[in-house]
Design a protein around this motif. Structure first.
Motif, PDB file in Angstrom:
ATOM      1  N   VAL A  57       4.212   9.361   2.403  1.00 22.56           N
ATOM      2  CA  VAL A  57       5.414   8.520   2.445  1.00 22.56           C
ATOM      3  C   VAL A  57       5.441   7.440   1.370  1.00 22.56           C
ATOM      4  N   CYS A  58       4.344   7.263   0.645  1.00 21.49           N
ATOM      5  CA  CYS A  58       4.314   6.143  -0.306  1.00 21.49           C
ATOM      6  C   CYS A  58       5.332   6.343  -1.429  1.00 21.49           C
ATOM      7  N   PRO A  59       6.296   5.433  -1.552  1.00 25.60           N
ATOM      8  CA  PRO A  59       7.328   5.603  -2.578  1.00 25.60           C
ATOM      9  C   PRO A  59       6.825   5.321  -3.989  1.00 25.60           C
ATOM     10  N   ALA A  60       5.632   4.714  -4.094  1.00 25.67           N
ATOM     11  CA  ALA A  60       5.053   4.494  -5.428  1.00 25.67           C
ATOM     12  C   ALA A  60       4.100   5.630  -5.786  1.00 25.67           C
TER      13      ALA A  60
ATOM     14  N   ASP B 192       0.723  -1.291  -8.466  1.00 26.49           N
ATOM     15  CA  ASP B 192       2.010  -0.612  -8.389  1.00 26.49           C
ATOM     16  C   ASP B 192       2.539  -0.556  -6.962  1.00 26.49           C
ATOM     17  N   CYS B 193       1.727  -1.005  -6.015  1.00 34.25           N
ATOM     18  CA  CYS B 193       2.159  -1.013  -4.606  1.00 34.25           C
ATOM     19  C   CYS B 193       3.288  -2.018  -4.447  1.00 34.25           C
ATOM     20  N   ILE B 194       4.402  -1.598  -3.861  1.00 39.66           N
ATOM     21  CA  ILE B 194       5.551  -2.494  -3.698  1.00 39.66           C
ATOM     22  C   ILE B 194       5.555  -3.155  -2.320  1.00 39.66           C
ATOM     23  N   GLU B 195       4.488  -2.969  -1.559  1.00 36.60           N
ATOM     24  CA  GLU B 195       4.323  -3.622  -0.254  1.00 36.60           C
ATOM     25  C   GLU B 195       5.472  -3.304   0.699  1.00 36.60           C
ATOM     26  N   CYS B 196       5.905  -2.056   0.670  1.00 40.71           N
ATOM     27  CA  CYS B 196       7.051  -1.670   1.488  1.00 40.71           C
ATOM     28  C   CYS B 196       6.676  -1.447   2.944  1.00 40.71           C
ATOM     29  N   GLY B 197       5.394  -1.187   3.233  1.00 35.65           N
ATOM     30  CA  GLY B 197       4.987  -1.008   4.615  1.00 35.65           C
ATOM     31  C   GLY B 197       5.124   0.417   5.138  1.00 35.65           C
ATOM     32  N   CYS B 198       5.579   1.355   4.307  1.00 37.96           N
ATOM     33  CA  CYS B 198       5.737   2.742   4.772  1.00 37.96           C
ATOM     34  C   CYS B 198       4.408   3.319   5.263  1.00 37.96           C
ATOM     35  N   CYS B 199       3.334   3.013   4.534  1.00 36.15           N
ATOM     36  CA  CYS B 199       2.042   3.596   4.882  1.00 36.15           C
ATOM     37  C   CYS B 199       1.578   3.110   6.262  1.00 36.15           C
ATOM     38  N   ASP B 200       1.722   1.813   6.508  1.00 37.91           N
ATOM     39  CA  ASP B 200       1.398   1.274   7.830  1.00 37.91           C
ATOM     40  C   ASP B 200       2.170   1.988   8.922  1.00 37.91           C
TER      41      ASP B 200
ATOM     42  N   LEU C 292      -2.463  -1.553   6.562  1.00 35.28           N
ATOM     43  CA  LEU C 292      -2.736  -1.252   5.154  1.00 35.28           C
ATOM     44  C   LEU C 292      -2.050  -2.239   4.215  1.00 35.28           C
ATOM     45  N   THR C 293      -0.766  -2.488   4.447  1.00 34.81           N
ATOM     46  CA  THR C 293      -0.009  -3.329   3.510  1.00 34.81           C
ATOM     47  C   THR C 293      -0.626  -4.723   3.400  1.00 34.81           C
ATOM     48  N   GLN C 294      -1.008  -5.261   4.549  1.00 30.88           N
ATOM     49  CA  GLN C 294      -1.641  -6.583   4.552  1.00 30.88           C
ATOM     50  C   GLN C 294      -2.947  -6.544   3.743  1.00 30.88           C
ATOM     51  N   ARG C 295      -3.712  -5.482   3.953  1.00 29.89           N
ATOM     52  CA  ARG C 295      -4.972  -5.345   3.198  1.00 29.89           C
ATOM     53  C   ARG C 295      -4.677  -5.298   1.704  1.00 29.89           C
ATOM     54  N   PHE C 296      -3.616  -4.573   1.350  1.00 27.60           N
ATOM     55  CA  PHE C 296      -3.305  -4.427  -0.078  1.00 27.60           C
ATOM     56  C   PHE C 296      -2.852  -5.755  -0.661  1.00 27.60           C
ATOM     57  N   ARG C 297      -2.071  -6.496   0.121  1.00 27.83           N
ATOM     58  CA  ARG C 297      -1.624  -7.812  -0.338  1.00 27.83           C
ATOM     59  C   ARG C 297      -2.845  -8.673  -0.657  1.00 27.83           C
TER      60      ARG C 297
HETATM   61  S1  SF4 Z   1       2.937  -0.570   0.975  1.00 31.35           S
HETATM   62 FE1  SF4 Z   1       1.923   1.415   1.251  1.00 31.35          FE
HETATM   63  S2  SF4 Z   1       3.577   2.901   1.074  1.00 31.35           S
HETATM   64 FE2  SF4 Z   1       4.375   1.000   0.247  1.00 31.35          FE
HETATM   65  S3  SF4 Z   1       3.959   1.112  -1.962  1.00 31.35           S
HETATM   66 FE3  SF4 Z   1       2.209   0.071  -1.030  1.00 31.35          FE
HETATM   67  S4  SF4 Z   1       0.748   1.694  -0.642  1.00 31.35           S
HETATM   68 FE4  SF4 Z   1       2.703   2.698  -0.972  1.00 31.35          FE
END
Ligand code: SF4
Ligand code: SF4
Lengths: 342, 484
Positions: free
Chosen positions: B378-381, B407-415, B424-429
């Motif tokens: 589902v990741c749009p990036a 390149d992660c746009i922090e959209c939250g789709c993965c979560d 996941l998104t919080q971890r990436f942030r």
């Molecule tokens: S938040 Fe998850 S789904 Fe969205 S761009 Fe980042 S890694 Fe991909």
């Protein structure tokens, strides 16, 4: 305060994923019981008990929350997959030791759920196959139109599994029958042509009788998993192609010695392997392209082992070999990121 | 069905209809407005007023401090009662704010007048848009004039207006498009003039038929022609880079701006704000805010004066239904949770959700990643969130960078689709912080190396020049000594 996203997909948990996989196995389990008697039920019960015991022990030793992980259902799947690979009358210690080894060594020694590089069920099965080859060949013929000389009742089944020996009136030679893959292999090894070898009554139109239907049921379960989006199509399709294409080529080149694709698809653990074992997410390749390579590798290696290797079915070893290659495949199949050229 | 297309994204259950049943209406005007000076992207504005000053409706009260900054105007007439830090909903720290007491007279600042944009040069028009305090109203609040001036050097620009409101609760753009399509189309023409282009697309999701019909009707009446493109309602279709790919079939290269491939993106709300400033002389002092969720009695879209406390909007919507004061500013996928309803609405506030427990499915206990691949699907990036997750746990900065964390746009789709319930998104942030630092250090090292090399070259040049001069002198001297 929670961090975004503030909502996630409802009812989407590891436990649910594992339960769905078990549901998808149900039709095949039913057919297995119809064809091979109640042995499988006992094997599953033994296996699940051993799996749960091993899982609790391992979690306790590793200081992990037992309750939380025990309910995820992954140990039960390992047990059921091993049970499906064993002959229904196999002695109880076979399934118990195989499952315990799978859970304790193949899963928890490598870090538990999500961290194991090898498919635990296939590790367990392979260890049994290498250690106790004789017991693993004692299959019954399917209970179809008089193939089975004796039908095992539940008490007889229990007796055989728990004592390791048949009821006094019977002999192993009289009740067992090689699996179609094994029969074919022995026949060809003895110099029979394919047509002579498959003239035995255990062979049907597609492949081995009984086995063909079980494979169809597994295919149906797999398609259901696909429709539920619990697995991706890439691994099973690639694996079946990896099995079918060499089978088609070889049977065209030498039809006297090599059975065709239909036989391979419906024999042994083909569908179980394609939809339930190779698709194990933890131990397979990550990206779609990686899954194609990974699945194709399993199919081809299975074909090679079946045709020229030392074992009648090769799924377990094929899966383990590709498990080993998965990290490498992952390294070379990282998908392109949006806005990056490569 | 939760997964949607090969390019990533999700089909989310929509909750927009809750707030679109009632027509757009004006929110009550509060006795006091709070105007943060840093409510736009870039540097904070500098106050032009002090405590005790009388201000008019629409009067500029703070000016931009850099190329990326914005004017702030008073949304009421009255007097300044404080210039001090106040808490805001868009970050944890306080922000410098101007607080104005409303005299409810709505005395207008007559310096604000309509202008004939067609007679202005693109540069003049862009300057004038800046004076309206206009920033991106989709949530990013990037100053519109700054974006225009970044793009204006590009030939063959295409203006892309973003009406793809993909967050499942937000409906302010939907209501705007339904009820004020003419404003959007007028604003689009102004922006096209400022960019020197005649090509414009308005992109909308296909689940807002009324908005599409209004836009089509409004666009049909004027030239140059504006294309209305409809997209499948997939989250996050409205993400700038995802939108550009969907509409133009082109990707914005990593680390570059859309204008580098000839595209300028603006939100439809921004276009409408531009229209009101140019056509009516009204600077950006109001915006439409969606107030929604089961926690509020009558969800609605309210045209709100900036600086209005959120509590006042909730009261306009019939008040709370529960005692639970959990609020979300923005959408359920990307919004920020907060609890203080005295905080003000700012230029970027598109939606306030007052959720009841039935509205959201919170995460349950986290399990280890089972590598199911839902997230990467589902990741749009087009990232591999499961790999990023491992790498973040291992603090492997190099791997995080090469696997595209930035390149992660922090959209939250993965979560959303993760069966292991990993945030996941919080971890990436969090993981972006050290990666960003590493990138910065590297670019600084690069710069200082360039500087060092430049200095070396300069030294060599000076030395060569000196040597040449010496040489010349010597020749002069020797020349004198030994004439030909
Ligand atoms: S938040 Fe998850 S789904 Fe969205 S761009 Fe980042 S890694 Fe991909
Ligand atoms: S969705 Fe969650 S469990 Fe599945 S691979 Fe991604 S991070 Fe792992």
């Amino acid at each position: 305060m929670t961090a975004a996203p503030h909502t996630v997909a409802p009812a989407n948990t590891v436990g649910r994923v594992m339960r769905q996989v078990l549901y998808a196995l149900l039709p095949a389990i039913c057919l297995h019981i119809i064809f091979f008697g109640p042995g499988l039920v006992i094997q599953i019960l033994l296996g699940v008990t051993a799996a749960v015991a091993a899982e609790s022990l391992a979690l306790r030793l590793r200081g992990q929350p037992v309750q939380k992980f025990l309910m995820d259902g992954s140990a039960a799947i390992t047990a059921v997959l091993i049970a499906l690979c064993l002959p229904p009358l196999a002695p109880w210690w076979l399934i118990v030791s195989g499952t315990a080894f799978a859970i304790l060594v193949a899963k928890h020694l490598y870090g538990g759920l999500g961290s194991n590089p090898f498919n635990p069920a296939m590790v367990g099965y392979a260890v049994l196959l290498v250690s106790f080859p004789a017991q693993l060949t004692r299959w019954l013929p399917p209970d179809i139109s008089g193939l089975q000389t004796v039908a095992f009742s539940l008490p007889e089944t229990l007796h055989t599994i728990f004592t390791g020996s048949l009821p006094t009136s019977l002999q192993w030679d009289a009740v067992t029958s090689p699996t179609p893959l094994n029969a074919l292999r022995t026949g060809v090894a003895m110099g029979q042509t394919l047509q002579e070898a498959t003239a035995q009554p255990i062979f049907g139109m597609l492949g081995g009788r009984g086995w063909d239907w079980i494979n169809v049921a597994l295919l149906a379960g797999g398609v259901w998993l696909l429709s539920q989006r619990l697995i991706r199509w890439h691994t099973p399709v690639a694996m079946l192609a990896g099995l079918t294409i060499p089978a088609a080529i070889m049977s065209a080149v030498d039809p006297g010695s090599y059975p065709g694709p239909m036989f391979h698809l419906t024999a042994g653990a083909s569908m179980l392997g394609a939809f339930f074992i190779a698709t194990d997410p933890v131990t397979s390749a990550t990206s779609d392209r990686g899954k194609l390579i990974y699945g194709a590798g399993i199919g081809v290696i299975t074909y090679v082992i079946r045709s020229w290797g030392g074992y009648p079915d090769g799924i377990a070893f094929a899966v383990l070999l590709m498990n080993l290659s998965a990290p490498l495949i992952d390294r070379f199949t990282v998908p392109r990121i949006y806005g990056h050229s490569r | 069905m939760i997964r949607a297309m090969t390019g990533g994204g999700l089909r989310l259950e929509t909750n927009k209809e809750r707030s679109t049943a009632a027509p757009l209406r004006a929110a009550s005007v509060p006795a006091e407005v709070i105007l943060p000076l840093d409510q736009h992207a870039g540097t904070a504005a500098r106050p032009l007023v002090k405590v005790g000053d009388a201000v008019l409706l629409g009067q500029p009260i703070a000016e931009p401090t850099s190329d990326i900054s914005a004017w702030v105007h008073s949304p009421v007439s009255g007097s300044v009662i404080a210039v001090e830090p106040r808490p805001v909903a868009y970050h944890a720290a306080s922000s410098p704010c101007i607080v104005i007491r409303n005299d409810f007279a709505d005395r207008r600042d007559n310096a604000n007048t309509a202008v004939d944009y067609a007679s202005m040069s693109p540069a003049q028009l862009s300057d004038h848009i800046a004076r309206g305090g206009i920033v991106g109203l989709g949530g990013a609040t990037f100053p519109t004039a700054s974006k225009l001036s970044q793009a204006v050097a590009q030939p063959d620009l295409h203006l892309l207006l973003n009406g793809a409101e993909c967050e499942p609760w937000i409906s302010c753009d939907d209501m705007l498009m339904r009820e004020r399509a003419a404003d959007i189309v007028f604003g689009a023409h102004v922006l096209m003039h400022a960019l020197g282009t005649v090509s414009c697309t308005i992109a909308v999701e296909d689940d807002v038929p009324q908005a599409i019909a209004s836009l089509r009707a409004a666009a049909a009446q004027v030239q140059p022609h504006i294309r209305i493109a409809t997209l499948p309602d997939v989250y996050p279709a409205g993400g700038e880079r995802q939108l550009i790919l969907a509409v133009t079939d082109r990707e914005v290269p990593a680390g570059r701006l859309p204008s580098d491939i000839g595209i300028l993106c603006q939100n439809v709300g921004t276009a409408a704000a531009v229209a009101r400033w140019i056509r009516d002389g009204e600077p950006l002092i109001t915006r439409i805010v969606t107030i929604t969720g089961s926690g509020v009695r009558e969800p609605a879209n309210l045209e709100t004066r900036l600086g209005t406390p959120i509590a006042s909007l909730i009261a306009d919507c019939g008040g709370y239904t529960t005692d639970d004061r959990r609020l979300i500013m923005g959408g359920s996928m990307m919004g920020l949770a907060f609890s203080d309803d005295r905080l003000p609405i700012v230029k970027g506030s598109n939606c306030v959700i007052v959720p009841s427990p039935s509205d959201l499915h919170p995460r349950s206990a986290e399990m280890p990643c089972i590598r199911c691949g839902n997230c990467s699907e589902v990741c749009p990036a087009w990232l591999l969130p499961q790999q990023l997750h491992w790498q973040a746990q291992a603090h492997d900065v190099a791997a995080l960078e090469s696997f595209g964390l930035m390149d992660c746009i922090e959209c939250g789709c993965c979560d959303y689709v993760c069966p292991s319930q990993i945030p996941l998104t919080q971890r990436f942030r969090e993981a972006k912080v050290p990666v960003q630092a590493e990138l910065l250090a590297r670019s600084e090292a690069h710069l200082s190396r360039q500087r060092y090399e430049a200095r070396g070259e300069r030294l060599v040049r000076i030395e060569n020049e000196q040597r040449a001069r010496l040489e010349q002198k010597r020749r002069e001297i020797t020349g004198r000594k030994s004439p030909p």
